[in-house]
Enzyme design. Sequence first.
Site, short mmCIF file in Angstrom:
data_model
loop_
_atom_site.label_atom_id
_atom_site.label_comp_id
_atom_site.label_asym_id
_atom_site.label_seq_id
_atom_site.Cartn_x
_atom_site.Cartn_y
_atom_site.Cartn_z
CB SER A 280 13.99 -18.08 21.25
OG SER A 280 12.67 -17.89 20.81
N GLY B 80 11.79 -6.27 8.08
CA GLY B 80 10.96 -6.00 9.26
C GLY B 80 9.55 -6.48 9.04
N PRO B 81 8.72 -6.44 10.11
CG PRO B 81 7.86 -6.18 12.24
CD PRO B 81 9.08 -5.97 11.44
N PRO B 82 5.36 -6.54 8.63
CG PRO B 82 3.67 -7.99 7.99
CD PRO B 82 4.73 -7.81 9.00
N GLY B 83 3.91 -3.47 7.45
CA GLY B 83 3.30 -2.21 7.88
C GLY B 83 4.19 -1.28 8.65
CB VAL B 84 7.53 -1.37 10.12
CG1 VAL B 84 6.99 -2.20 11.26
CG2 VAL B 84 8.31 -2.23 9.16
CE LYS C 280 9.08 -4.78 5.18
NZ LYS C 280 7.95 -4.73 6.09
CE LYS D 157 11.90 -13.71 20.62
NZ LYS D 157 13.01 -14.61 20.92
P1 ADP Z 1 5.67 -2.27 4.73
O1 ADP Z 1 6.21 -2.06 3.37
O2 ADP Z 1 6.72 -2.30 5.77
O3 ADP Z 1 4.75 -3.42 4.87
P2 ADP Z 1 4.23 0.18 4.21
O4 ADP Z 1 5.35 0.95 3.65
O5 ADP Z 1 3.23 -0.37 3.29
O6 ADP Z 1 4.80 -0.99 5.12
O7 ADP Z 1 3.53 1.08 5.31
C1 ADP Z 1 2.16 1.04 5.62
C2 ADP Z 1 1.64 2.43 5.82
O8 ADP Z 1 2.17 3.01 7.00
C3 ADP Z 1 2.02 3.37 4.70
O9 ADP Z 1 0.92 4.20 4.44
C4 ADP Z 1 3.15 4.19 5.30
O10 ADP Z 1 3.23 5.45 4.72
C5 ADP Z 1 2.78 4.25 6.75
N1 ADP Z 1 3.97 4.36 7.62
C6 ADP Z 1 4.68 3.33 8.13
N2 ADP Z 1 5.70 3.80 8.91
C7 ADP Z 1 5.63 5.14 8.88
C8 ADP Z 1 6.42 6.19 9.49
N3 ADP Z 1 7.45 5.92 10.27
N4 ADP Z 1 6.05 7.45 9.24
C9 ADP Z 1 4.98 7.72 8.46
N5 ADP Z 1 4.21 6.80 7.86
C10 ADP Z 1 4.51 5.51 8.06
#
Ligand code: ADP
Length: 779
Positions: free
Chosen positions: A676, A353-357, A359, A719
């Site tokens: 697409s 998935g995209p960054p910051g979700v 993972k 999207k």
């Molecule tokens: P990724 O690895 O997908 O890039 P991160 O795991 O680094 O993302 O997440 C970024 C920040 O957002 C972290 O502090 C994480 O705890 C928080 N975060 C993301 N999704 C959630 C969620 N569903 N519930 C609580 N915190 C989340």
Amino acid sequence: MADKITTLPLIPLRGMVIFPEMIIHFDVGRSKSIAALEEAMLKEQKIFLSAQKDIETEEPIKEDISLIGTICNIKQILRLPGNTIRVLVEGEIRGKIEKYTKEEPYYEVDIKELEDEDIEDKKTEALMRNVKKTFEEYVKLSEAIPTEALMSLEDIENIGKLTDIIISYLPLKQNKKQELLETYELNQRLQKLLYLLNNELEIVRVEKKIGTKVKKNIDKGQKEYYLREQLKVIQEELGEDDELNKEIKSYKNKISKAKLPKEVKEKALYELKKLGRSGNYSAESSVISNYLDWILELPWNKKTSDNIDIKKAREILDKEHYGLDEVKDRIIEYLAVKKVSNSIKGPILCLVGPPGVGKTSIARSVSHAVNRNFVRMSLGGVRDEAEIRGHRKTYIGAIPGRIIYGMKKAKSKNPLFLLDEIDKMSNDFKGDPADALLEVLDDEQNNTFRDHYLELDFDLSQVLFLTTANRLDTIPRPLLDRMEIIEVSGYTSEEKFHIAKDHLIPKILGEHNVSSKDITFSEGAIYSIIDGYTRESGVRELERKISAVIRKSITEMLKKDKKLINITVNSVTKYLGTEIFTYDEIDKRDKVGVVTGLAWTGYGGDTLPIEVSVMEGSGKLELTGQLGDVMVESAKAAYSYVRANASSYGIDSKFYKNKDMHIHVPEGAVPKDGPSAGVTITTAIVSSLSGKKVKHNVAMTGEITLTGIVLPIGGLKEKSLAAYRMGIDTIIIPKKNEKDIKKIPKTVKNKIKFILADKIDVVLKNALIGDVKNGNKKS
Ligand code: ADP
């Protein structure tokens, strides 16, 4: 026999001559020599060493270098301070330079190997015995050579070898040594050696005579006392002996306590023995102690006890993360299967998935849920197999690869090991890291994972591996086949709101040691940060912005001596400046030739406007905006489709002769690719040729064939989230993507109307203003 010719890099030696069988180290500092050494290390680790004729010459040219030298194997290299490299080599065979094949950036030469002849006649035999006897006498008298040297000669039958070894013990001048090296005719070499040996013997005899005379003059006890005192001072001065012994003792102690597997223990003791012989402060001793440290710090047998309580695991995942229900379900299923089968074998989970979700952070939660230590290792930018598997110890500053490095950090042999960004690995000429990774992830092989540096098998079979990626298309196929994919998609504003309120804000306040009663956020403030200051699929930027707001309010609390602060929309503007993004970013006017497409990249979904402009001309087609190959092809297909069906859209069917067309996708710095955008480009072309306006509130996505069929696309959820963020209320999507609509969050579905299109005509009918078919007649 044909001459054997080898091509090797060359290092000119200063003040030394190396013979076959000789093991010796020397320091290399000249940049040309370093280049030669590096080249040799990349190849078969052989090098040609030949003495330069004058030790003073700083940059020897060809003529300054002796033609005869020795082909050597490089045993070890070590970087010393000040750009010098210490090399340990073992002489293999004499060689003669036939030709210089390269002079820059290092010398490379074609060398004829000079094998010793095998003679067995009485004269040689007699000479040989004579040499041996004289050497024995010399050793006994000289005291400079340990008597063990004699024992080492006993087993050697080859006459050439024997002479070379004896020569290497003698304190001869360089020119004499070079002369002996150049004498490759055996009988002659023996004769010269015998002559020189006798000479040396004579010298020691004289030395002895003088020595005994002096000795008589000094009282024996007095001398010994004097020498001992001197030795003590020297040793103290160097901190030697004592320190090395202490070090060895401490390693011995650690090794016996460490509960190492048998093979590892044997290797450690073997290295320890070498350490004892290496002498303090030698380059070799630091290599050995480094290696021993690594062995001792790895968790060969340490384990944490597993605890897969499915109910509790779910509670932990729920407590630490908002939403992500499907992801959590899949993870729990995965853990349940592992628990029932009582093994961690099977496919590897990959969170995509995209960054910051979340993972990475959900992976961390899984480690809490199953009670394992957590290590994370990013594979972004890893290009070389050695980064996974380590460098051999002979390399300068060698260390183990990232896997073993991670295991050391993990401190147990059964951690949860997260391999981040496996889609960002690439490969180059030094081997494919993906191959090494395959072995790491393969439960049939990974119980004996061998790191080049350790040279020992490490058991990875109890590690729980998880991986993450932003996108699937760049993951090497064999790796992908080993993995079970779980998609983690972006969030809506509402979801972000909950994540911010329940997770991010309490976490950040906690990090600043502030109670959540002292600083509070109004609902409006949180939404204003989400919608006005961030535009992303995940919540990373949101986390940063909230952090900034909190820091600024703490400063204000301190400055104004306030006890409580409630953050409102106004304070957000005060702390973060005016909003960066405004909600209604789409242009509210309907335009000709401008269509909003929807794109999906590793960073999530986005809107992608496409512009087409038509002018008088001669049928030229221009495409700009950094389009990838697939997108260019898709634009050409759209162009051909419109050309073939021009009349049915009321378009002048000669447009391909008398009009030039320019298709542009703005934001040229963002590379765009994929099929697409087919329907979007077609719509923009029809609009610009027919003069019909495109509805501003409509966005679309879909691949198109030459016959006008709309094919399905990926990333519908991302999207549609992007369209939702931009305030679009209608999306036209391929009919075949209908099944994906159920994955889209309700908040999005409540605001956006989805139109399903199987043919391009359905798209045009819904996107253009006015009747499309034969539109010109009516308009
Ligand atoms: P990724 O690895 O997908 O890039 P991160 O795991 O680094 O993302 O997440 C970024 C920040 O957002 C972290 O502090 C994480 O705890 C928080 N975060 C993301 N999704 C959630 C969620 N569903 N519930 C609580 N915190 C989340």
